[in-house]
Design a protein around this motif. Sequence first.
Motif, PDB file in Angstrom:
ATOM      1  N   ALA A  78       0.809  -1.229   0.000  1.00 37.77           N
ATOM      2  CA  ALA A  78       0.000   0.000   0.000  1.00 37.77           C
ATOM      3  C   ALA A  78       0.837   1.272   0.000  1.00 37.77           C
ATOM      4  N   LEU A  79       2.161   1.143   0.038  1.00 42.65           N
ATOM      5  CA  LEU A  79       3.027   2.330   0.135  1.00 42.65           C
ATOM      6  C   LEU A  79       2.736   3.324  -0.984  1.00 42.65           C
ATOM      7  N   SER A  80       2.686   4.604  -0.606  1.00 40.71           N
ATOM      8  CA  SER A  80       2.336   5.627  -1.581  1.00 40.71           C
ATOM      9  C   SER A  80       2.968   6.947  -1.185  1.00 40.71           C
ATOM     10  N   SER A  81       3.260   7.765  -2.156  1.00 39.72           N
ATOM     11  CA  SER A  81       3.851   9.077  -1.873  1.00 39.72           C
ATOM     12  C   SER A  81       2.814  10.053  -1.323  1.00 39.72           C
ATOM     13  N   THR A  82       1.561   9.611  -1.202  1.00 37.26           N
ATOM     14  CA  THR A  82       0.542  10.419  -0.531  1.00 37.26           C
ATOM     15  C   THR A  82      -0.007   9.675   0.687  1.00 37.26           C
ATOM     16  N   GLY A  83       0.761   8.715   1.196  1.00 28.74           N
ATOM     17  CA  GLY A  83       0.262   7.859   2.293  1.00 28.74           C
ATOM     18  C   GLY A  83       0.451   8.428   3.680  1.00 28.74           C
ATOM     19  N   GLY A  84       0.928   9.665   3.789  1.00 26.72           N
ATOM     20  CA  GLY A  84       1.229  10.222   5.111  1.00 26.72           C
ATOM     21  C   GLY A  84       0.029  10.291   6.039  1.00 26.72           C
ATOM     22  N   GLU A  85      -1.110  10.628   5.481  1.00 26.85           N
ATOM     23  CA  GLU A  85      -2.293  10.743   6.328  1.00 26.85           C
ATOM     24  C   GLU A  85      -2.744   9.363   6.834  1.00 26.85           C
ATOM     25  N   ALA A  86      -2.744   8.378   5.952  1.00 23.94           N
ATOM     26  CA  ALA A  86      -3.132   7.021   6.365  1.00 23.94           C
ATOM     27  C   ALA A  86      -2.194   6.508   7.459  1.00 23.94           C
ATOM     28  N   ALA A  87      -0.898   6.814   7.333  1.00 26.51           N
ATOM     29  CA  ALA A  87       0.060   6.395   8.356  1.00 26.51           C
ATOM     30  C   ALA A  87      -0.245   7.083   9.688  1.00 26.51           C
ATOM     31  N   ALA A  88      -0.548   8.381   9.628  1.00 26.25           N
ATOM     32  CA  ALA A  88      -0.843   9.133  10.857  1.00 26.25           C
ATOM     33  C   ALA A  88      -2.089   8.587  11.544  1.00 26.25           C
ATOM     34  N   ILE A  89      -3.042   8.136  10.746  1.00 26.60           N
ATOM     35  CA  ILE A  89      -4.271   7.570  11.319  1.00 26.60           C
ATOM     36  C   ILE A  89      -3.990   6.211  11.959  1.00 26.60           C
ATOM     37  N   ALA A  90      -3.114   5.431  11.365  1.00 25.11           N
ATOM     38  CA  ALA A  90      -2.869   4.064  11.847  1.00 25.11           C
ATOM     39  C   ALA A  90      -2.107   4.018  13.174  1.00 25.11           C
ATOM     40  N   ILE A  91      -1.427   5.107  13.530  1.00 22.69           N
ATOM     41  CA  ILE A  91      -0.684   5.080  14.801  1.00 22.69           C
ATOM     42  C   ILE A  91      -1.503   5.635  15.962  1.00 22.69           C
ATOM     43  N   LYS A  92      -2.732   6.069  15.719  1.00 19.65           N
ATOM     44  CA  LYS A  92      -3.595   6.587  16.788  1.00 19.65           C
ATOM     45  C   LYS A  92      -3.908   5.488  17.810  1.00 19.65           C
TER      46      LYS A  92
END
Lengths: 390, 390
Positions: free
Chosen positions: A137-151
């Motif tokens: 799923a890695l993507s150059s726009t994946g920053g938001e999804a990553a931030a959500i997953a560490i909540k």
Amino acid sequence: MTDTQNLGVTAAKGFRAAGVTAGLKASGTSDLALVVNDGPLHAAAGVFTSNRVHAAPVKWSRQVLKDGELAAVVLNSGGANACTGPEGFQDTHATAEKVAAELGVGAIEVAVCSTGLIGVRLPMDKLLPGIEQAAKALSSTGGEAAAIAIKTTDTVHKTAQVTSPAGWTVGGMAKGAGMLAPGLATMLVVVTTDAVVEAPQLDAALRDATRTTFDRVDSDGCMSTNDTVLLLASGASEVAPEQAEFAEAVRAVCANLARQLIGDAEGASKDIRIDVVNAATEDEAVDVARTISRSNLLKCAIHGEDPNWGRVLSAIGTTSAAFDPDQLDVAINNVWVCRNGGVGEDRELVSMKGREVVITADLKAGRADASIWTNDLTADYVHENSAYSS
Amino acid sequence: MTDTQNLGVTAAKGFRAAGVTAGLKASGTSDLALVVNDGPLHAAAGVFTSNRVHAAPVKWSRQVLKDGELAAVVLNSGGANACTGPEGFQDTHATAEKVAAELGVGAIEVAVCSTGLIGVRLPMDKLLPGIEQAAKALSSTGGEAAAIAIKTTDTVHKTAQVTSPAGWTVGGMAKGAGMLAPGLATMLVVVTTDAVVEAPQLDAALRDATRTTFDRVDSDGCMSTNDTVLLLASGASEVAPEQAEFAEAVRAVCANLARQLIGDAEGASKDIRIDVVNAATEDEAVDVARTISRSNLLKCAIHGEDPNWGRVLSAIGTTSAAFDPDQLDVAINNVWVCRNGGVGEDRELVSMKGREVVITADLKAGRADASIWTNDLTADYVHENSAYSS
């Protein structure tokens, strides 16, 4: 420098990220994040909890950072992997190996961060397949999804970024206000940049930034076993900034994220800044501010919107900082309710209706200042932290 | 030695006491206590808050105790007289002068104790007539009325006594659990004895007793501006005890009162004893126990009857005491839920239904032990301390 849209760890060029659901959380929300540095640089620096009881991923990440290089960071919510013994460390190692295999890098180029309950092993049968999923799923726009997953108990995800007119960017994500997050504990932060900066300069900028940002967030006085703040540089902008300018950008991103952490602290209804001014030294200013920030009585009073300056003075009095008790001035939201250790302006003039409350203590002992951010103490905090793991 | 009925400060011969309503409290309950030592001895000792911001009555009483003699103690609830400047000190002085005039003694033989809100002047127009009233009400059975008059948010009054077969007695009264009592703050304790003991021996016995009793009560981590513990000897029994036996009686009375303070702490639903065993030194044992006792996260967990040993370990890890994190054992109510820094016995075996909870931390670093008593953190604590002065 300008703030733009919040892409977090993928705001800077040369980074991809993903956030997926591995099934670690009972809630079924996303729980696994992967951040990859595609280079050309792979410089990195980190700061970690000073708690002597620290989790397996902290031991691992501190070790792999010794060479100043990282290719990736994998982060999971849903389990802290702390106090889990040698088996827990093996789980962290296996996590890094799996990421390395998926990305074609070495395991010692992979940092691991975990957050969740202490004393519980991670379900590796779910975590390892989750890593495969994240790599896809890695993507150059994946920053938001990553931030959500560490909540964990965060109510909102947290990202920040700063872009220099020179063409380089610093961006980041964070979860969990200090130890305000409960058994969960833990602040996890990943900051990335496409500036051309080597590891020693990254380290200097990160330590300088955390000293006056994350280290001055003290929502409930408790220190985690898992706190980790990482800074990764890809060099993809091909611009090498001045160190001072770069350090200021890192500091700005860290300050922004730290403020968001306090604003989303568990159960809190007030964000409180304790400003200590005219201390003899910065260390004494920090000590006094931190001591004030840890007074449960004061935190309750602020929750009740009660400008109870006596509780500020009684906290200051327990420190060894230089001051004369009969010279202390204290303001609450800029009303100097205490002058020279006694009654000052009318406390009825103080308005505490807003979420943000500023307490100023003037020690009249020198020229050093420092601020600590904290929260009020509420019945909601008690509820969230007494009901969590039972 | 035997515990008998609780006459508090009038259990020992040679003392009279009274508790009256001067009108200092909005509630209209009694608020002024007077304790008089009729001799023949007038030896006395005291310990006071170590808070550098301390109230006028603390400044006064510390001063008048320098000669090791007291004829009387006057105590008021309904106002701490702290952070009230030179005028507040004049009020304390006038209070002592009034008592001295009523009793025909010198003002420097009169200790003054106050408890209530910080930063508010006492209504002397009510306090001084109250002293006349109290002097008239003095009685050799007045100990209970005095104990009642010093209550603030205490739900019950607190007395204790020990009588030696040799014919001498130590008795005392106390109010307010540490700083658990809110803006009120403050622990006030008066202990009396009819044993023949001179001031230096009183002082030694009192310091020895408070070190391991009142100093190890830490209900909410906050230190008062007004804490005062006094010990007065009348010599009326005409028996001069061995110092060790006398010191043990004083310690027993102080331990009993300290336990009552924790049992009546504001808003608390649990009384928690933190036992740290096998520390390298007693100071380190106290430091570790106190650090554990101040973890808001742990205090919330115990309120929720959650045997959350991870929060014990994360607190221990913030200290500098000697221990190996991978060797720590922790028991909750005698179930060793953490062994060698990891998971131990099944946490489901822990019952936390009772009011008393014992947490044991084995540092495996030496042979020193210490215990701290604390309370859980509850929504009621937040409510009482956020609503108090507004």
